[in-house]
Design a protein around this motif. Structure first.
Motif, mmCIF file in Angstrom:
data_model
loop_
_atom_site.group_PDB
_atom_site.id
_atom_site.type_symbol
_atom_site.label_atom_id
_atom_site.label_comp_id
_atom_site.label_asym_id
_atom_site.label_seq_id
_atom_site.Cartn_x
_atom_site.Cartn_y
_atom_site.Cartn_z
ATOM 1 N N HIS A 1 43.441 -26.673 43.138
ATOM 2 C CA HIS A 1 43.161 -25.577 44.069
ATOM 3 C C HIS A 1 42.834 -24.318 43.288
ATOM 4 O O HIS A 1 42.694 -24.383 42.057
ATOM 5 N N SER A 2 42.770 -23.193 43.983
ATOM 6 C CA SER A 2 42.277 -21.978 43.316
ATOM 7 C C SER A 2 43.209 -21.464 42.215
ATOM 8 O O SER A 2 42.798 -20.673 41.380
ATOM 9 N N VAL B 1 30.058 -28.218 51.413
ATOM 10 C CA VAL B 1 28.752 -27.918 52.014
ATOM 11 C C VAL B 1 28.682 -26.420 52.229
ATOM 12 O O VAL B 1 29.561 -25.839 52.875
ATOM 13 N N ASN C 1 40.878 -29.407 46.538
ATOM 14 C CA ASN C 1 41.043 -28.854 47.886
ATOM 15 C C ASN C 1 42.455 -29.220 48.336
ATOM 16 O O ASN C 1 42.893 -30.351 48.137
ATOM 17 N N ARG C 2 43.151 -28.267 48.963
ATOM 18 C CA ARG C 2 44.502 -28.610 49.455
ATOM 19 C C ARG C 2 44.650 -28.299 50.946
ATOM 20 O O ARG C 2 45.750 -27.972 51.411
ATOM 21 N N SER C 3 43.529 -28.328 51.687
ATOM 22 C CA SER C 3 43.643 -28.034 53.122
ATOM 23 C C SER C 3 44.121 -29.262 53.895
ATOM 24 O O SER C 3 44.040 -30.393 53.405
ATOM 25 N N ALA D 1 35.810 -30.015 47.086
ATOM 26 C CA ALA D 1 35.606 -29.552 48.480
ATOM 27 C C ALA D 1 35.965 -28.074 48.548
ATOM 28 O O ALA D 1 36.920 -27.678 49.213
ATOM 29 N N GLY E 1 33.399 -25.435 48.975
ATOM 30 C CA GLY E 1 32.487 -24.629 49.775
ATOM 31 C C GLY E 1 31.854 -23.540 48.925
ATOM 32 O O GLY E 1 31.520 -22.466 49.430
ATOM 33 N N LYS E 2 31.702 -23.803 47.616
ATOM 34 C CA LYS E 2 31.051 -22.836 46.709
ATOM 35 C C LYS E 2 29.834 -23.519 46.097
ATOM 36 O O LYS E 2 29.980 -24.402 45.238
ATOM 37 N N THR F 1 36.196 -35.976 57.766
ATOM 38 C CA THR F 1 35.611 -35.721 56.438
ATOM 39 C C THR F 1 36.276 -36.541 55.325
ATOM 40 O O THR F 1 35.583 -37.245 54.587
ATOM 41 N N VAL G 1 32.168 -33.125 48.578
ATOM 42 C CA VAL G 1 32.475 -32.860 49.995
ATOM 43 C C VAL G 1 32.022 -31.456 50.418
ATOM 44 O O VAL G 1 31.748 -31.198 51.587
HETATM 45 P P1 NAP Z 1 39.144 -24.352 52.702
HETATM 46 O O1 NAP Z 1 40.361 -24.467 53.551
HETATM 47 O O2 NAP Z 1 38.530 -23.022 52.431
HETATM 48 O O3 NAP Z 1 39.504 -25.061 51.301
HETATM 49 C C1 NAP Z 1 38.851 -24.774 50.115
HETATM 50 C C2 NAP Z 1 39.721 -25.280 48.977
HETATM 51 O O4 NAP Z 1 39.060 -25.006 47.759
HETATM 52 C C3 NAP Z 1 41.086 -24.602 48.917
HETATM 53 O O5 NAP Z 1 42.101 -25.554 48.690
HETATM 54 C C4 NAP Z 1 40.939 -23.635 47.751
HETATM 55 O O6 NAP Z 1 42.160 -23.371 47.063
HETATM 56 C C5 NAP Z 1 40.004 -24.396 46.866
HETATM 57 N N1 NAP Z 1 39.304 -23.501 45.967
HETATM 58 C C6 NAP Z 1 38.586 -22.399 46.263
HETATM 59 N N2 NAP Z 1 38.095 -21.826 45.149
HETATM 60 C C7 NAP Z 1 38.505 -22.587 44.109
HETATM 61 C C8 NAP Z 1 38.332 -22.523 42.711
HETATM 62 N N3 NAP Z 1 37.637 -21.552 42.138
HETATM 63 N N4 NAP Z 1 38.874 -23.485 41.951
HETATM 64 C C9 NAP Z 1 39.590 -24.484 42.503
HETATM 65 N N5 NAP Z 1 39.804 -24.602 43.839
HETATM 66 C C10 NAP Z 1 39.273 -23.660 44.624
HETATM 67 O O7 NAP Z 1 37.987 -25.237 53.292
HETATM 68 P P2 NAP Z 1 37.988 -26.641 54.078
HETATM 69 O O8 NAP Z 1 37.940 -26.407 55.523
HETATM 70 O O9 NAP Z 1 39.036 -27.536 53.512
HETATM 71 O O10 NAP Z 1 36.557 -27.164 53.632
HETATM 72 C C11 NAP Z 1 36.251 -27.282 52.291
HETATM 73 C C12 NAP Z 1 34.802 -27.615 52.073
HETATM 74 O O11 NAP Z 1 34.535 -28.845 52.686
HETATM 75 C C13 NAP Z 1 33.787 -26.611 52.647
HETATM 76 O O12 NAP Z 1 32.686 -26.530 51.797
HETATM 77 C C14 NAP Z 1 33.293 -27.252 53.874
HETATM 78 O O13 NAP Z 1 31.960 -26.935 54.088
HETATM 79 C C15 NAP Z 1 33.386 -28.697 53.456
HETATM 80 N N6 NAP Z 1 33.430 -29.580 54.610
HETATM 81 C C16 NAP Z 1 32.529 -30.565 54.585
HETATM 82 C C17 NAP Z 1 32.463 -31.427 55.618
HETATM 83 C C18 NAP Z 1 31.473 -32.555 55.533
HETATM 84 O O14 NAP Z 1 31.246 -33.222 56.536
HETATM 85 N N7 NAP Z 1 30.893 -32.829 54.363
HETATM 86 C C19 NAP Z 1 33.318 -31.274 56.713
HETATM 87 C C20 NAP Z 1 34.281 -30.274 56.699
HETATM 88 C C21 NAP Z 1 34.320 -29.408 55.621
HETATM 89 P P3 NAP Z 1 43.372 -22.540 47.742
HETATM 90 O O15 NAP Z 1 44.061 -23.513 48.646
HETATM 91 O O16 NAP Z 1 44.189 -22.141 46.603
HETATM 92 O O17 NAP Z 1 42.741 -21.402 48.481
#
Ligand code: NAP
Length: 281
Positions: free
Chosen positions: A189-190, A231, A165-167, A208, A210-211, A141, A229
């Motif tokens: 991040h959040s 979805v 995003n910080r994953s 990224a 996911g909202k 990704t 990013v």
């Molecule tokens: P994840 O681990 O849930 O990460 C989400 C990130 O968003 C976390 O760092 C979180 O902060 C942050 N966040 C959540 N709410 C927030 C807010 N209100 N303000 C600021 N930051 C916020 O998810 P992931 O696995 O990394 O995936 C993230 C997204 O990428 C998802 O939508 C997934 O569908 C998408 N994705 C897309 C693809 C593609 O091919 N396009 C592939 C993989 C994933 P915290 O760390 O503080 O919780």
């Protein structure tokens, strides 16, 4: 007039290059082959698997699916991966994640041979990225987001890029890839305060979360470049990015659509890494 950054043209270019590389490999008696390890029958895994196989078929990459009992133990799965590590006909392998809860993912991550690890699970492959060495495998990704920037000649040097995003699969490796291109990177991040103020000052914003439709025009300016990013599904069951695309797309400088943006490049990145594995194993 905004520029819509579509993923399909990026994927098509990468596929053209891959076809030439595969032809060269075949001339030298080598055949790229991806081993797909699936535990159980999760419908989203099966659907992703079908899409990978279809894409591999179109390019001339062989595939073999290893469907395993979802109840197998960590040791049994590790033993099976070791077999694939030693199987010279398999250039690369992927495993659908998340793995079942009883499987110790740490053990599995460390078992997979780094040179066959096209999904970038092994800590050594991730470590390389954090050391600034982009020559190996990358998580698909963030790499797809980078390829979109590269294809569209978007200059990163000295630019302010905000990654939300910080994953370990998206935000952190992406930040390293951007840093390697001399961007000035901010990771949010959040718990980030005043997110709007931070994104509005950025040249490039990469959400990224996911909202669905989280980011309205309040977060951007007409000079913003957005690589979306995220979805997820809206309440009415439609696929959406993190950005409120309908209300933002024509008001910013550049934006990727969802669907049709980053997601349409990720499988191609995976296949590109299978070809790379075959070239280098
Ligand atoms: P994840 O681990 O849930 O990460 C989400 C990130 O968003 C976390 O760092 C979180 O902060 C942050 N966040 C959540 N709410 C927030 C807010 N209100 N303000 C600021 N930051 C916020 O998810 P992931 O696995 O990394 O995936 C993230 C997204 O990428 C998802 O939508 C997934 O569908 C998408 N994705 C897309 C693809 C593609 O091919 N396009 C592939 C993989 C994933 P915290 O760390 O503080 O919780």
């Amino acid at each position: 007039m905004s520029q819509i950054l579509k993923g399909n043209v990026v994927a098509a270019k990468l596929k053209e290059e891959m076809k030439e590389r595969i032809a060269k490999l075949n001339e030298n008696g080598k055949q790229p082959k991806l081993g797909i390890v699936r535990l159980g029958n999760d419908p989203s895994d099966v659907s992703y698997e079908k899409s990978i196989i279809k894409n591999c078929d179109a390019l001339g990459i062989e595939t073999e699916v290893f469907e395993k009992d979802a109840n197998m133990t960590t040791d049994e799965l590790a033993d099976f991966i070791s077999e694939l590590n030693d199987n010279d006909s398999i250039s690369a392998m992927i495993m659908f994640r998340p793995l079942p809860k009883h499987i110790d993912e740490e053990v599995i991550r460390n078992t997979i041979k780094p040179s066959k690890d096209v999904d970038c699970m092994h800590p050594l492959n991730l470590e390389k990225i954090f050391e600034g060495d982009m020559s190996g495998f990358a998580p698909a990704t963030p790499k797809a987001a980078m390829e979109i920037l590269l294809y569209n000649n978007i200059d990163l040097e000295g630019k302010n890029v905000v990654v939300i995003n910080r994953s370990m699969v998206v935000g952190k490796p992406l930040a390293m890839m951007l840093l390697e291109k001399n961007a000035t990177v901010t990771i949010c991040h959040s718990r980030t305060k005043d997110l709007k103020e931070i994104t509005k000052k950025a040249d490039i914003v990469i959400p990224a979360l996911g909202k669905p439709k989280f980011f309205t025009m309040d977060y951007f300016t007409e000079e913003s470049i957005i690589i979306d990013v995220g979805v997820s599904m809206t309440e009415d069951g439609k696929l959406s990015g993190d950005v409120d695309y309908e209300n933002v797309a024509d008001k910013v400088k550049m934006i990727t659509p969802v669907p049709g943006g980053v997601g349409s490049v990720t499988t191609t990145i995976l296949l590109n890494q299978v070809v790379y594995a075959c070239e280098n194993n």
